[in-house]
Design an enzyme around this catalytic site. Structure first.
Site, short mmCIF file in Angstrom:
data_model
loop_
_atom_site.label_atom_id
_atom_site.label_comp_id
_atom_site.label_asym_id
_atom_site.label_seq_id
_atom_site.Cartn_x
_atom_site.Cartn_y
_atom_site.Cartn_z
N LEU A 149 -7.45 -2.61 1.53
CA LEU A 149 -6.22 -3.14 2.14
C LEU A 149 -5.10 -2.13 2.03
O LEU A 149 -4.47 -2.01 0.97
CB LEU A 149 -5.82 -4.46 1.48
N ASP A 150 -4.88 -1.41 3.12
CA ASP A 150 -3.82 -0.40 3.13
C ASP A 150 -2.51 -1.03 3.62
O ASP A 150 -2.53 -1.85 4.53
CB ASP A 150 -4.22 0.73 4.08
N GLU A 162 -7.80 7.65 1.88
CA GLU A 162 -6.89 7.61 3.02
C GLU A 162 -6.94 8.92 3.83
O GLU A 162 -7.23 8.91 5.03
CB GLU A 162 -5.46 7.33 2.54
N ASP A 186 1.99 1.48 -8.22
CA ASP A 186 1.50 0.52 -7.23
C ASP A 186 1.22 -0.83 -7.90
O ASP A 186 0.79 -0.87 -9.04
CB ASP A 186 0.20 1.02 -6.59
N GLU A 201 -10.40 1.93 -3.54
CA GLU A 201 -9.06 2.13 -4.09
C GLU A 201 -8.74 1.06 -5.11
O GLU A 201 -7.89 1.25 -5.98
CB GLU A 201 -8.04 2.07 -2.95
N GLU A 202 -9.42 -0.07 -5.00
CA GLU A 202 -9.15 -1.20 -5.91
C GLU A 202 -10.02 -1.19 -7.16
O GLU A 202 -9.97 -2.15 -7.94
CB GLU A 202 -9.35 -2.53 -5.16
N ASP A 232 -10.48 2.04 1.31
CA ASP A 232 -9.22 1.42 0.90
C ASP A 232 -9.25 0.05 1.57
O ASP A 232 -8.99 -0.07 2.77
CB ASP A 232 -8.03 2.25 1.39
N ASP A 253 -5.35 -7.71 -1.95
CA ASP A 253 -6.05 -6.47 -2.31
C ASP A 253 -7.39 -6.81 -2.95
O ASP A 253 -8.44 -6.25 -2.62
CB ASP A 253 -5.24 -5.66 -3.35
P1 FDP Z 1 1.00 0.61 0.37
O1 FDP Z 1 1.40 1.22 -0.93
O2 FDP Z 1 1.89 -0.54 0.79
O3 FDP Z 1 -0.47 0.26 0.41
O4 FDP Z 1 -1.35 3.60 0.96
C1 FDP Z 1 -0.13 3.54 0.50
C2 FDP Z 1 0.95 3.10 1.48
O5 FDP Z 1 1.21 1.73 1.52
C3 FDP Z 1 0.72 3.56 2.94
O6 FDP Z 1 0.04 2.64 3.74
C4 FDP Z 1 2.11 3.80 3.42
O7 FDP Z 1 2.18 4.79 4.45
C5 FDP Z 1 2.83 4.27 2.19
O8 FDP Z 1 2.10 3.78 1.07
C6 FDP Z 1 4.23 3.78 2.11
O9 FDP Z 1 4.86 4.41 1.07
P2 FDP Z 1 6.44 4.23 0.77
O10 FDP Z 1 6.59 2.84 0.22
O11 FDP Z 1 6.72 5.29 -0.21
O12 FDP Z 1 7.15 4.40 2.07
#
Ligand code: FDP
Length: 346
Positions: free
Chosen positions: A112-113, A275, A63, A91-92, A110, A69
């Site tokens: 900023l998801d 999450e 990530d 998460e940060e 989290d 974020d």
């Molecule tokens: P992101 O890394 O952009 O924050 O929480 C992680 C997440 O997004 C989810 O919101 C999302 O469902 C998933 O990852 C998307 O993952 P992919 O890029 O593997 O599809």
């Protein structure tokens, strides 16, 4: 407007009455909601804020860390410093951050998801979980309680409208931000996840890495009317968990982010504490189920703050059907049964 759509503050005041624990939960949710109103405004400024979606570092596990974020984390942390919260897990941040020593609640968040969607003008969000600090337990340990212990949870979607989906364990409700007055107002009470929507969400680009159980299940959906389900299924993948969850709350369907064969993804991609656990409470209060494929998410006791987990959620019968695929294929070595419970490990 006021009586038809009570504000979040009015709703929570009626719910909490004079009960001290409820009052603390009320103030904590109010603090999170106020910070989210500020964040919604910042997101709406988009390209006028320098470097909003800029990558500024590595968040580990594949990530990246973005400017927004970090800003979101700061915003929610400063809001929680003014709330009755002993510690916050974000998460940060690598570890728990201690806030007010005497307080009886902790918050996992989290901030900023869906941050990979910032630059694309697609919905992103904030997810939170509120837990008690039981007598004699340290605040950082309180963040690692099983999801069944949650007092409340919620998520905010920053989309065409900013919406807060929240539960204080009295059902799951939706509040929409009234932009003129900058307050959330109740727009849907006691939502119930529809049972029969033929729609699934999964990142299909990972198919070659999936465990056999998931491959077989998705094959059966894709076979449509000619297949075992005798029904044509539609697929949606936004790539922001909050947006998928909101859609499922509104019109049903099933979500899967399974553990797979990629390095680091054996237990899935999504975070259990930040999450899956908050989402599982909202889903179950809306009449749905959330599992890691087999085990209810709310029954899993986290071992660490940043632990990942396979996540499946939607209406109970469909979630149960997926468990049967996993249980029928115990030999594939990648199902939660084998990775989480270690049956195939030495
Ligand atoms: P992101 O890394 O952009 O924050 O929480 C992680 C997440 O997004 C989810 O919101 C999302 O469902 C998933 O990852 C998307 O993952 P992919 O890029 O593997 O599809």
């Amino acid at each position: 407007m006021a009586s038809e759509h009570p504000t979040l503050a009015e709703y929570l005041a009626t719910w909490s009455g004079d009960d001290p624990v409820r009052e603390a939960v009320n103030h904590t949710i109010a603090a999170l909601a106020a910070a989210s109103v500020e964040l919604a405004a910042l997101i709406a400024e988009g390209p006028f804020v320098r470097g909003l979606g800029e990558t500024i570092g590595d968040a580990g596990g594949g990530d990246v860390k973005k400017f927004l974020d970090v800003e979101s984390h700061k915003l929610f942390k400063s809001a929680l410093e003014r709330a009755p919260v002993a510690a916050m897990g974000s998460e940060e941040a690598d570890s728990a951050e201690f806030l007010s020593e005497e307080a009886q609640l902790v918050v996992a968040i989290d901030p900023l998801d869906g941050s990979s969607n910032i630059d694309t003008n697609v919905s992103i969000g904030t997810i939170f979980s509120v837990l008690p600090v039981p007598e004699g337990m340290d605040a950082d340990a309180a963040l690692l309680q099983a999801g069944r212990e949650q007092l409340a949870s919620g998520f905010i979607v920053y989309g065409p409208q900013a919406t807060l989906v929240v539960s204080v364990r009295d059902g799951t409700h939706i509040f929409t931000l009234d932009p003129a007055e900058r307050v959330y107002r109740l727009t849907r009470k006691n939502i119930s996840i529809a049972a029969n929507k033929a729609e699934y969400a999964i990142n299909a680009s990972n198919e070659r890495h999936w465990p056999e159980a998931v491959r077989a299940y998705i094959e059966d959906l894709k076979a449509g009317k000619q297949g075992p389900r005798q029904l044509d299924f539609n697929m949606r993948w936004v790539g922001s968990l909050v947006a998928e969850a909101y859609r499922i709350m509104i019109r049903g369907g099933i979500f899967l982010y399974p553990g797979d064969a990629r390095k680091g993804y054996e237990q899935g991609r999504l975070r259990l504490v930040y999450e899956a656990i908050p989402l599982a409470l909202l889903v179950s209060e809306a009449g749905g189920s959330a599992t890691d494929g087999i085990t209810p998410i709310l029954d899993i006791k986290p071992e660490s703050l940043h632990q990942r987990v396979s996540l499946v959620f939607g209406p109970p019968a469909e979630v149960e059907r997926i468990a049967q695929y996993y249980e029928a294929r115990p030999g594939d070595g990648k199902s939660p049964l084998f990775s989480d419970r270690g049956l195939l490990r030495g």
